[in-house]
Design an enzyme around this catalytic site. Structure first.
Site, PDB file in Angstrom:
ATOM      1  CG  HIS A 158      -2.114  -0.871   1.097  1.00  0.00           C
ATOM      2  ND1 HIS A 158      -2.060  -2.207   1.411  1.00  0.00           N
ATOM      3  CD2 HIS A 158      -3.381  -0.636   0.675  1.00  0.00           C
ATOM      4  CE1 HIS A 158      -3.249  -2.755   1.204  1.00  0.00           C
ATOM      5  NE2 HIS A 158      -4.062  -1.823   0.757  1.00  0.00           N
ATOM      6  CE  LYS A 162      -3.908  -0.697   4.818  1.00  0.00           C
ATOM      7  NZ  LYS A 162      -5.202  -0.067   5.174  1.00  0.00           N
TER       8      LYS A 162
END
Length: 270
Positions: A158, A162
């Site tokens: 990600h 995040k």
């Protein structure tokens, strides 16, 4: 559902919040009723449509759900665990349905959500993407056929912002595989490896996490044997896939009785 479903979006000024506003604008059966930001945010008072780049919608960003009680049917929340619990409590008290895309809940918070869902309909899923939910079904089949004799690894990536790791989607992948194999993920999961780890235990499910750049979301489950391996991968190139799934969940959840539901049920996959 025949008519429009009115949605409110909390965390409207964030990356996901703006994408949700855009998704609501483009969907015929969804009407943006309210957009909420935290108290003190510089975005309060701005038109939500202009913030999301879709033009004026005459929906002004406010700093409290209390100002929008009569303006929506479903609350959509992709914020943070503590905030989502507060918002769900509000929805129960005001008889509103809720769609939760937040991840990173601890066990105590999950128990709270289950209790609240006895009083109002809630869809909660770590990933609202249709493709990811189909992937979970494929993982069940792969685990049934290959799980007992292969080494299973889950790799996810990600963007740098995040906050939780592994992702909720990756953990759900592990849960699906472990349940299919009759294992307890809490006991068989291995989160990262370092140093002299010794020979791999085939009963374990490994997790590896990447955080880099602007990756939207990439997940791979590997079933590796000697001479061959199967990889099941999902790659998201835009947050819009999650936002569209959330709108689909919103249309579905308003017709349900109180209870805790997931995207598998929304999509009719279980």
């Amino acid at each position: 559902m025949g008519g429009q479903v009115r949605v409110a979006i909390v965390g409207a000024g964030g990356r996901m919040g703006r994408t949700l506003i855009e998704a609501a604008y483009h969907q015929e059966h969804i009407l943006l009723g309210a957009a909420i930001e935290r108290a003190g945010s510089s975005l309060v008072g701005i038109d939500a449509g202009e913030l999301a780049g879709v033009g004026k919608l005459n929906v002004i960003i406010m700093d409290s759900l209390d100002y929008a009680t009569d303006d929506f049917d479903v609350l959509i929340d992709f914020t943070a665990p503590d905030a989502s619990i507060v918002h769900l409590d509000w929805c129960v008290r005001h008889k509103k349905a809720m769609v939760i895309g937040t991840t990173g809940f601890n066990q105590a918070q999950k128990i709270q959500i289950n209790a609240f869902a006895e009083q109002t309909p809630v869809v909660m899923a770590p990933n609202m993407s249709v493709g990811v939910n189909l992937m979970w079904k494929l993982l069940e089949l792969a685990a049934e056929v290959m799980g007992d004799y292969t080494d299973i690894e889950i790799i996810e990536g990600h963007h740098r912002h995040k906050k939780d790791a592994p992702s909720g989607t990756a953990l759900k992948m592990g849960e699906v595989i472990a349940k299919t194999l009759g294992r307890d993920l809490e006991k068989c999961a291995v989160y990262g490896r370092e140093g002299i780890t010794g020979e791999r235990d085939r009963e374990t499910i490994g997790f590896a996490t990447i955080r880099a750049g602007d990756l939207v979301g990439e997940h791979t489950a590997m079933f590796a044997d000697i001479g061959e391996r199967l990889e099941i991968t999902h790659k998201a190139s835009s947050r819009m896939t999650f936002a569209n799934g959330a709108m689909r969940a919103a249309r579905w959840v308003v017709e349900q009785k109180p209870g805790l539901y997931d995207m598998q049920q929304v999509l009719g996959l279980n």
